[in-house]
Design an enzyme around this catalytic site. Structure first.
Site, short mmCIF file in Angstrom:
data_model
loop_
_atom_site.label_atom_id
_atom_site.label_comp_id
_atom_site.label_asym_id
_atom_site.label_seq_id
_atom_site.Cartn_x
_atom_site.Cartn_y
_atom_site.Cartn_z
N ASP A 178 -8.76 -1.00 0.80
CA ASP A 178 -9.47 0.27 0.97
C ASP A 178 -9.68 1.02 -0.35
OD1 ASP A 178 -9.53 -0.19 3.67
OD2 ASP A 178 -7.69 0.92 4.06
N GLY A 212 0.82 -1.20 0.00
CA GLY A 212 0.00 0.00 0.00
C GLY A 212 0.86 1.26 0.00
N GLN A 258 -13.13 -9.26 6.04
CA GLN A 258 -13.06 -8.56 4.74
C GLN A 258 -11.72 -8.73 4.05
OE1 GLN A 258 -15.00 -4.33 5.51
NE2 GLN A 258 -14.38 -5.38 7.36
N THR A 277 -4.40 -2.48 -1.63
CA THR A 277 -5.11 -2.17 -0.39
C THR A 277 -6.58 -2.48 -0.62
OG1 THR A 277 -6.05 -0.43 0.99
CG2 THR A 277 -5.11 0.30 -1.09
N GLY A 294 -12.17 0.80 6.69
CA GLY A 294 -12.04 2.11 6.05
C GLY A 294 -11.82 3.16 7.12
N GLY A 342 2.11 3.16 2.35
CA GLY A 342 3.26 3.18 3.26
C GLY A 342 4.44 2.41 2.68
N ARG A 370 -28.63 -3.78 16.80
CA ARG A 370 -27.50 -4.71 16.96
C ARG A 370 -26.36 -4.26 16.06
NH1 ARG A 370 -30.32 -6.04 20.51
NH2 ARG A 370 -31.07 -8.12 21.05
O1 F6P Z 1 -5.49 -0.38 5.29
C1 F6P Z 1 -6.26 -1.54 5.20
C2 F6P Z 1 -6.98 -1.80 6.47
O2 F6P Z 1 -7.70 -2.93 6.17
C3 F6P Z 1 -7.88 -0.70 7.03
O3 F6P Z 1 -9.11 -0.58 6.39
C4 F6P Z 1 -7.99 -1.11 8.48
O4 F6P Z 1 -8.29 -0.04 9.31
C5 F6P Z 1 -6.62 -1.62 8.75
O5 F6P Z 1 -6.12 -2.13 7.53
C6 F6P Z 1 -6.55 -2.66 9.82
O6 F6P Z 1 -5.24 -3.10 9.91
P1 F6P Z 1 -4.71 -4.18 10.95
O7 F6P Z 1 -4.37 -5.38 10.14
O8 F6P Z 1 -3.50 -3.55 11.54
O9 F6P Z 1 -5.79 -4.45 11.95
#
Ligand code: F6P
Length: 361
Positions: free
Chosen positions: A141, A115, A287, A139, A184, A117, A279
């Protein structure tokens, strides 16, 4: 001519389709062009571990990868080689050590699948240490400016949509408001697409701080029409107007944020205003896990083949992308910019409003 020797790694959070990229690179690079392809375990860390964790990838060792989720190389979203976390809470620059390790592995360059980073680290390695890199964006996202789509996104939307379909039937049976929290942190693409695909009544996006009263109005109006249940999709980075972030959000690592509590925050706001049973389902890493859907398998394969073509042409410093349906590439320095957020003027926002979806703002 000496045999080409190329490194490959996956960095950042995993996404369905990573293995399909690796497979495509190995099939084309090792299988057809006769290159040696060396995988580094857990992003750049494989070069820095003692002993090193590097291994050769062959068409044989990459069999059966097309549909497999995760990444056979492993990944991490910690351990920036330019600011390596130390046990005392400080950070050390290990980038020169990394560059030396890449050179001593006799690698001509690296294919870096990751991604924003990871791409930023790769671009910096090239700029400051002369390590040749080609980037492959990923990603779930889908928030990279340089590419229309990243593989993994549509697989995540599929999982979120199926979750909504399932919540739909139980919501209807019990006359409940079902809130589905999806991933997200800053970009609400998964929430927006899944919300439209799954027939949500309300969608809360990080880009549009919401007024809970507008969601309550939507629920009241549905009940007045005899629709006693409602479905709401909330991106994990969504928040009510006037609030900086949801209650469960925590700092995690250097400067990054782990989102949390967006669904519960909204559920509490509804409970204060409405007499309705609510709920919350947090979809979380479901995901990201599992295999890619066909679209993502195809895109990942196209990206892998294009990355190999860039290496073949010596077009280092470029990142693969899809723009206007055409696979191509962009300069990495240009690619690693601000994330692509959902613009309130995006056509899908207009579509959502046109079918009566309340966005809270
Ligand atoms: O950047 C992708 C992502 O799936 C984000 O949507 C989510 O907040 C984050 O990664 C969660 O990352 P981790 O694997 O550190 O819980």
């Amino acid at each position: 001519m000496t045999k080409r020797r190329i490194g490959i790694l996956t960095g950042g959070g995993d996404a369905p389709g990573l293995n399909a990229v690796i497979r495509a690179v190995v099939k084309r690079g090792a299988g057809q062009l006769g290159w040696d392809i060396i995988g580094s375990e857990d992003s750049f860390n494989g070069f820095l571990m003692r002993p090193q964790r590097l291994f050769e990838l062959t068409p044989r060792s990459c069999q059966g990868l097309l549909h497999r989720g995760g990444t056979i190389l492993g990944t991490t979203n910690r351990g920036d080689p330019f600011a390596w976390p130390e046990s005392d809470g400080g950070a050390r620059d290990r980038s020169a050590e990394l560059a030396a390790a890449i050179r001593s592995a006799a690698l001509e360059g690296l294919i870096v699948i990751g991604g924003d980073g990871t791409q930023r680290i790769a671009a910096r390695l090239m700029r400051e240490h002369g390590i040749k890199v080609v980037g492959v964006p990923k990603t779930i996202d889908n928030d990279l400016t340089a590419t229309d789509f990243t593989f993994g996104f549509w697989s995540a939307v599929e999982v979120a949509t199926e979750a909504l379909d399932r919540l739909h039937t139980t919501a209807e049976s019990h006359d409940r408001v079902m809130i589905l929290e999806v991933m997200g942190r800053t970009a609400g693409w998964i929430a927006l697409y899944a919300g439209v695909a799954g027939g949500a009544d309300c969608i809360a996006l990080p880009e549009l701080p919401y007024d809970p009263e507008r969601f309550c109005e939507k629920i009241r109006a549905r009940r007045a029409r005899g629709r006693q249940f409602s479905l709401i999709v909330v991106a994990e980075g969504a928040r009510p107007k006037g609030r900086e972030r949801s209650s469960g959000t925590v700092k995690h690592g250097r400067g990054s944020i782990r989102a949390g509590g967006a669904g519960q925050t909204l559920a509490r706001a509804l409970a204060e205003r409405l007499d309705v049973e609510t709920r919350v389902t947090v979809l979380g890493h479901l995901q990201r896990g599992g295999g890619p859907i066909p679209f993502d398998r195809v895109l990942a394969t196209q990206f892998g083949v294009e990355a190999t073509a860039l290496v073949e042409r010596g077009a280092w410093g470029r990142m693969v992308r899809v723009a206007g349906g055409v696979i191509g590439s962009v300069a990495m320095e240009q690619a690693a910019v601000e994330p692509r957020l959902v613009d309130p003027g995006h056509p899908l926002i207009a579509t959502a409003r046109a079918v009566g979806i309340e966005l809270g703002a």
